[in-house]
Design an enzyme around this catalytic site. Structure first.
Site, PDB file in Angstrom:
ATOM      1  N   GLY A  12       0.986  -1.467  -0.253  1.00  0.00           N
ATOM      2  CA  GLY A  12       0.133  -0.078   0.071  1.00  0.00           C
ATOM      3  C   GLY A  12       1.432   1.471  -0.221  1.00  0.00           C
ATOM      4  N   ASP A  14       1.181  -8.587   2.235  1.00  0.00           N
ATOM      5  CA  ASP A  14      -0.383  -7.811   1.717  1.00  0.00           C
ATOM      6  C   ASP A  14      -1.179  -8.477   0.753  1.00  0.00           C
ATOM      7  OD1 ASP A  14      -2.034  -6.216   0.225  1.00  0.00           O
ATOM      8  OD2 ASP A  14       0.009  -4.092   1.182  1.00  0.00           O
ATOM      9  N   ASN A  15      -2.657  -8.647   0.997  1.00  0.00           N
ATOM     10  CA  ASN A  15      -2.898  -9.577   0.023  1.00  0.00           C
ATOM     11  C   ASN A  15      -3.576  -8.784  -1.544  1.00  0.00           C
ATOM     12  OD1 ASN A  15      -5.111  -8.136   0.603  1.00  0.00           O
ATOM     13  ND2 ASN A  15      -6.454  -8.843   1.884  1.00  0.00           N
ATOM     14  N   TYR A  24     -15.350   1.865   9.154  1.00  0.00           N
ATOM     15  CA  TYR A  24     -13.713   1.779   9.401  1.00  0.00           C
ATOM     16  C   TYR A  24     -13.698   2.300  10.812  1.00  0.00           C
ATOM     17  CZ  TYR A  24      -9.102   3.981   8.278  1.00  0.00           C
ATOM     18  OH  TYR A  24      -8.539   4.155   7.748  1.00  0.00           O
ATOM     19  N   GLY A  67      -3.793  -2.682  -2.149  1.00  0.00           N
ATOM     20  CA  GLY A  67      -2.655  -2.781  -2.993  1.00  0.00           C
ATOM     21  C   GLY A  67      -2.102  -2.878  -3.687  1.00  0.00           C
ATOM     22  N   ARG A  94      -9.887   9.869  -2.197  1.00  0.00           N
ATOM     23  CA  ARG A  94      -9.700  10.976  -0.774  1.00  0.00           C
ATOM     24  C   ARG A  94      -9.734  12.305  -1.766  1.00  0.00           C
ATOM     25  NH1 ARG A  94      -5.834   6.923   2.796  1.00  0.00           N
ATOM     26  NH2 ARG A  94      -5.510   6.442   0.846  1.00  0.00           N
ATOM     27  N   SER A 112      -5.324  -2.805   5.931  1.00  0.00           N
ATOM     28  CA  SER A 112      -6.216  -1.848   5.869  1.00  0.00           C
ATOM     29  C   SER A 112      -6.894  -0.854   4.237  1.00  0.00           C
ATOM     30  CB  SER A 112      -6.371  -1.012   7.034  1.00  0.00           C
ATOM     31  OG  SER A 112      -7.758  -0.611   7.577  1.00  0.00           O
ATOM     32  N   LYS A 114     -12.917  -6.683   9.050  1.00  0.00           N
ATOM     33  CA  LYS A 114     -11.806  -8.018   9.492  1.00  0.00           C
ATOM     34  C   LYS A 114     -10.790  -7.764   9.504  1.00  0.00           C
ATOM     35  CE  LYS A 114     -13.590 -11.765   7.800  1.00  0.00           C
ATOM     36  NZ  LYS A 114     -13.353 -13.093   6.060  1.00  0.00           N
ATOM     37  N   ALA A 167      -1.479   0.725  13.368  1.00  0.00           N
ATOM     38  CA  ALA A 167      -1.988   2.172  12.554  1.00  0.00           C
ATOM     39  C   ALA A 167      -3.635   2.704  12.991  1.00  0.00           C
ATOM     40  CB  ALA A 167      -1.581   1.835  11.048  1.00  0.00           C
TER      41      ALA A 167
END
Length: 325
Positions: free
Chosen positions: A12, A33-34, A147, A38, A188, A77, A93, A116
């Site tokens: 990420g 990382d999944n 979140y 990312g 964002r 996340s 999760k 984090a």
């Protein structure tokens, strides 16, 4: 013996910069990382290094790492409204099961762990600027609840492992951060504004634009995280830049930066959108001797130049909507 660190969410935006930092500090970095949000492009420059290894794995499932571990950074996340509104269950999760797994690994390896957290734990704050002892104003069943509450639970279980199991834990509350490797389409405000400017579109501001944000350049954030990890502070610490600006003024700054002629258009304010966001960093200054060094004009120029070099396919890969987080 070379120190070893596990960084979850390594592909990420923040995880990749942290991987760079710890490689430069002489660590052996294990990235995990999944790749739901990312991107391997963020860390492909590290693959050739013998001191870096990568595992494509979901930390919400059992984590196994061979050998000793000195540190764990849990940064896995979704972090933008577009992501956590699209994958709410995975967001919950990774903040709960994923954090539990990372803490269990830290306990088993006798490793220090930094998790984090986020300024979103303050919700739509009734205290300004936000200090670490403010408990927040959060709607647990609102659109941002998946979140916000994932991160609040993450802080609670982290502190429980610290007090009950004596695990060395650290908690960083991250405020708006920007810089190279941000996803242009993550929803964002900063990448959304720059993307709209580069495409020649008007800039979208939600509400009347009076809501505020405080933007921290990624190098400053990474330095704060590094200092917190190496400190003795187990309580949450705000890391961010207190230079506050309204989103309307920020949109005007982006128009000036990009030299475009777009205007600002206004849309209705989303539910539970924070009206103010500004960190009180007194604690970071006192305990870590940390403060931001990169001003917004300098950081935005670097970030804009990064976005300008992206291929056209990235520039036009748009979310259905975005939120001025």
């Amino acid at each position: 013996m070379q120190k070893r660190i596990l960084i979850t969410g390594a592909a990420g935006f923040l995880g990749s910069h942290l991987s760079d930092r710890f490689i430069n500090e002489g660590y052996h970095v294990i990235g995990m990382d999944n790749l739901i949000t990312g991107d391997l492009k963020n860390i492909e420059h590290l693959f050739k290094l013998p001191q870096f290894e990568f595992y494509h794995h979901d930390v919400s499932k059992f984590i196994h790492v061979t050998g000793h571990l000195d540190y764990i950074l849990h940064f896995a996340s979704p972090a933008s409204p577009i992501d956590y509104l699209k994958i709410p269950i995975q967001t919950l999760k990774v903040g709960s099961l994923g954090t539990h797994n990372c803490l269990g690994l830290a306990k088993a390896k006798n490793a220090r762990i930094l998790v984090a957290s986020t300024s979103e734990v303050y919700g739509d704050p009734l205290v300004h600027p936000q200090t670490e002892n403010y408990w927040g104003n959060v709607n647990p069943v609102g659109p941002r609840g998946v979140y916000d509450e994932a991160k609040r639970f993450q802080e609670a279980i982290t502190m429980a492992y610290h007090t009950f199991h004596q695990v060395q834990t650290r908690i960083v509350r991250i405020f708006n951060t920007y810089g190279p490797r941000m996803r242009l389409n993550d929803g964002r405000a900063l990448p959304a504004f720059i993307g709209q400017a580069l495409r020649g579109e008007d800039l979208t501001v939600f509400g009347d634009g009076s809501q505020t944000r405080s933007f921290c350049y990624v190098d400053d954030l990474v330095e704060g995280i590094y200092r917190l990890l190496m400190s003795d502070c187990a309580e949450p610490v705000n890391i961010g830049n207190p230079d506050e600006i309204s989103l309307k003024d920020f949109a005007e700054e982006i128009i000036q930066l990009t030299g475009t002629q777009q205007k600002i258009v206004y849309k209705p304010l989303p539910a539970d959108d924070p009206k103010q966001r500004q960190p009180d960093i007194s604690k970071a200054k006192a305990l870590l001797n940390w403060g931001p060094k990169v001003n917004r004009a300098e950081g935005l120029k670097i970030t804009y130049n990064y976005f300008k070099q992206l291929p056209a396919s990235e520039l036009h890969k748009l979310p259905k909507d975005f939120i001025n987080k």
